[in-house]
Scaffold this active site. Sequence first.
Site, PDB file in Angstrom:
ATOM      1  N   ASP A  79       7.799 -40.180 -55.732  1.00  0.00           N
ATOM      2  CA  ASP A  79       8.963 -41.042 -55.815  1.00  0.00           C
ATOM      3  C   ASP A  79       8.641 -42.255 -56.684  1.00  0.00           C
ATOM      4  O   ASP A  79       7.580 -42.882 -56.533  1.00  0.00           O
ATOM      5  CB  ASP A  79       9.355 -41.484 -54.396  1.00  0.00           C
ATOM      6  CG  ASP A  79      10.558 -42.403 -54.374  1.00  0.00           C
ATOM      7  OD1 ASP A  79      11.645 -41.950 -54.771  1.00  0.00           O
ATOM      8  OD2 ASP A  79      10.403 -43.571 -53.961  1.00  0.00           O
ATOM      9  N   GLU A  94       8.825 -38.385 -60.439  1.00  0.00           N
ATOM     10  CA  GLU A  94      10.143 -38.953 -60.699  1.00  0.00           C
ATOM     11  C   GLU A  94       9.891 -40.044 -61.737  1.00  0.00           C
ATOM     12  O   GLU A  94       9.364 -41.111 -61.403  1.00  0.00           O
ATOM     13  CB  GLU A  94      10.760 -39.542 -59.436  1.00  0.00           C
ATOM     14  CG  GLU A  94      12.150 -40.115 -59.684  1.00  0.00           C
ATOM     15  CD  GLU A  94      12.754 -40.789 -58.450  1.00  0.00           C
ATOM     16  OE1 GLU A  94      13.976 -40.671 -58.249  1.00  0.00           O
ATOM     17  OE2 GLU A  94      12.002 -41.446 -57.703  1.00  0.00           O
TER      18      GLU A  94
END
Length: 718
Positions: A355, A392
């Site tokens: 993330d 990401e």
Amino acid sequence: MPTQPLAATPGHYDLPPALGATLTDTGTEFACYAGHATSVALCLFDTDGREQQIPLHEHAHGVWAGHVDGVRAGQRYGFRADGPYSPGEGDRHNRAKLLLDPYARSIVGDVTWRPEVFGHVVDERLSGDGGVRDDRDSAAYVPRSVVVSDGFDWGEDRAPCTPWTDTVVYEAHVRGLTMQHPDLPVRLRGTYAGVAHPATIAHLTRLGVTAIELLPVHAFTSEPRLIQNGLTNYWGYNTMGFFAPHAAYASTDEPLEVINEFKGMVKLLHAAGIEVILDVVYNHTCEQSAAAGATLSWRGLDNAAYYRLDERGCDVDVTGCGNTVDMRDPVSVRLVLDSLRYWAQEMHVDGFRFDLAVALARGLDDSFHPDHPFLVAMRADPVLSSRKLIAEPWDIGSHGWRTGQFPPPMAEWNDRFRDTVRTFWLPDVAADLAGHPGHGLSDLGTRIAGSQDLFGGSNRPRMSPMSSVSMVTAHDGFTAADLTAYNQKHNEGNLEHNADGGNDNHSWNFGVEGQDGVDDETRAHRRRSIRNLLASLFTSAGVPMLLGGDELGRTQQGNNNAYCQDNPISWLDWDLQAWQRDLIDTTAFLTSFRAAHPVLRQRAFFPGSPIDGDTLAALRWHAADGALMTAQEWNDGRSRTVQVVFDGADVGDGRLLFVLHGGAHDSRVRMPEQAGVTAWDLVWDSTCERPDEVASKQVSVGDDLEVSAGSFVILLGV
């Protein structure tokens, strides 16, 4: 329970012990990092919650440790650290605050948010150094770390080790996937065991899924604001412990059994040939900012080592969550690497999706570095480098968009694929209906071909489309069904005045906002558009990722940021209507078609230049008239039809022809000429609700094929 100082390992000077709680033959060895503390106490809790504090011994390099005889698995514990409290210097030690072990492999209980207890500063005006510390004890409101033992019967467990070329990722939420599944016992719904239930696995295998990517399963808690509003953090991007599985996702309350249930899930998924990828949140923690958050673990042990701070000792936030883990500090880098290796080795996890990965690779100058020590360490690690690693590739900091800039072997979420495919099938069709030009076809062709412009640069020496994890939807944003039903987000249920969530959704509601008051024809067009999105996903070069629920047309009622909706808005509804069962069959057909044709799954970018008429091109692009696309046609906003031929001769495959007609009206396309091809057999048409409804049809080269408005057609050369 007196502690005993750890003896130095022979041949080494005061070698620091392993961090965390490690069982020995006679007790447990405890160790934590607190590099600027003057003392650290181990806090043991009995079954009645009474606390016993035991001083730990200072070892080299900021580690405090001690061995306690008689302490066995199941023991609840925590730490207290004393030392300087100088916020302007980054130090926030406070012996009144009970701290979780950053290396705890089990955490029981949740945070009871009490601002009067967790506040660091009584009044910042009282002291020139940034305030005086709040000495009210927090123990009654903080979860407990738990000593656990290793050991699990893995039997003949083997990682599937699916090649990237054959990988189909399914993004899912442990709770949301099975909370409403009628074929699961109630006690298993929304649990790790529920994910591994035969009914769940049967659905995944039917879809052709090879890897399930789970939203965060690290122990987490909800933010105070959500709790005050009667909501919870559903997604889990608010980590409380990097080693402990989230206990609420287990069907048991016993700490060791929580771990075993997670391991059992992995074992059963592996047996079905499905890899397990974890969405991991190492960029920030649940402590939020020093000004508004709480001292729960890292901040109380060594705030300056674990968090990125500015010259005033304040948090530097490039995550939007109040703090940023400081990956410039070896202590934080070690924490993350140790956590990753634990999940890979002890829990048998097959990969990780990072993330806000840019936040993990910002250097001393705060900018992104592809050669950041953390990325280098991960790429060089013999354990981690063999796992699937997915970035990401953005955060909210300066110059935070870095798609295509992470080094191999990392793959990346391809947001350009997402936006381009959505735009072609939805807003540009709406523009064509209104008589306006769209965005042209050039970017669409680039995305279908594997995004070489992003993933074929100098920092990508392997030149592979496998670096692109392609998606049309993900957990954040509209579902595929909602992309076709809403022009605007509808996040009122999040109680943020609809200000949260993205505004640029590349969606189109076909003239009616929402699900009510929609006629049958509009519903049919919406379903066709979902099929177009799925077909684009599974027939493009790269690694496809399917959002769990898109295969059955799941809606979130227009909420494009359902992070706090732990309710049917977010859960999959398994009470399926006929059209939803048809969509599942369509998805399964598309994944099986992809698996059957290696030309769609190549490791290298396609050679040749079809724009220049290169006859050696393995990927040829044709206009509606059957001729090769010209540069003008590629960039003409009124061009709404493209034909692409995948030539699989070099990989033992045939020739595939895809017709993408993004026009708002029916049209005719001329079948392109290809050496050795006399005709094209119709295989699939997105106008059909089910794959087996496609009528058998053969169209000769040079003849016309009628295509419906907004449709995707697949043909095979004969």
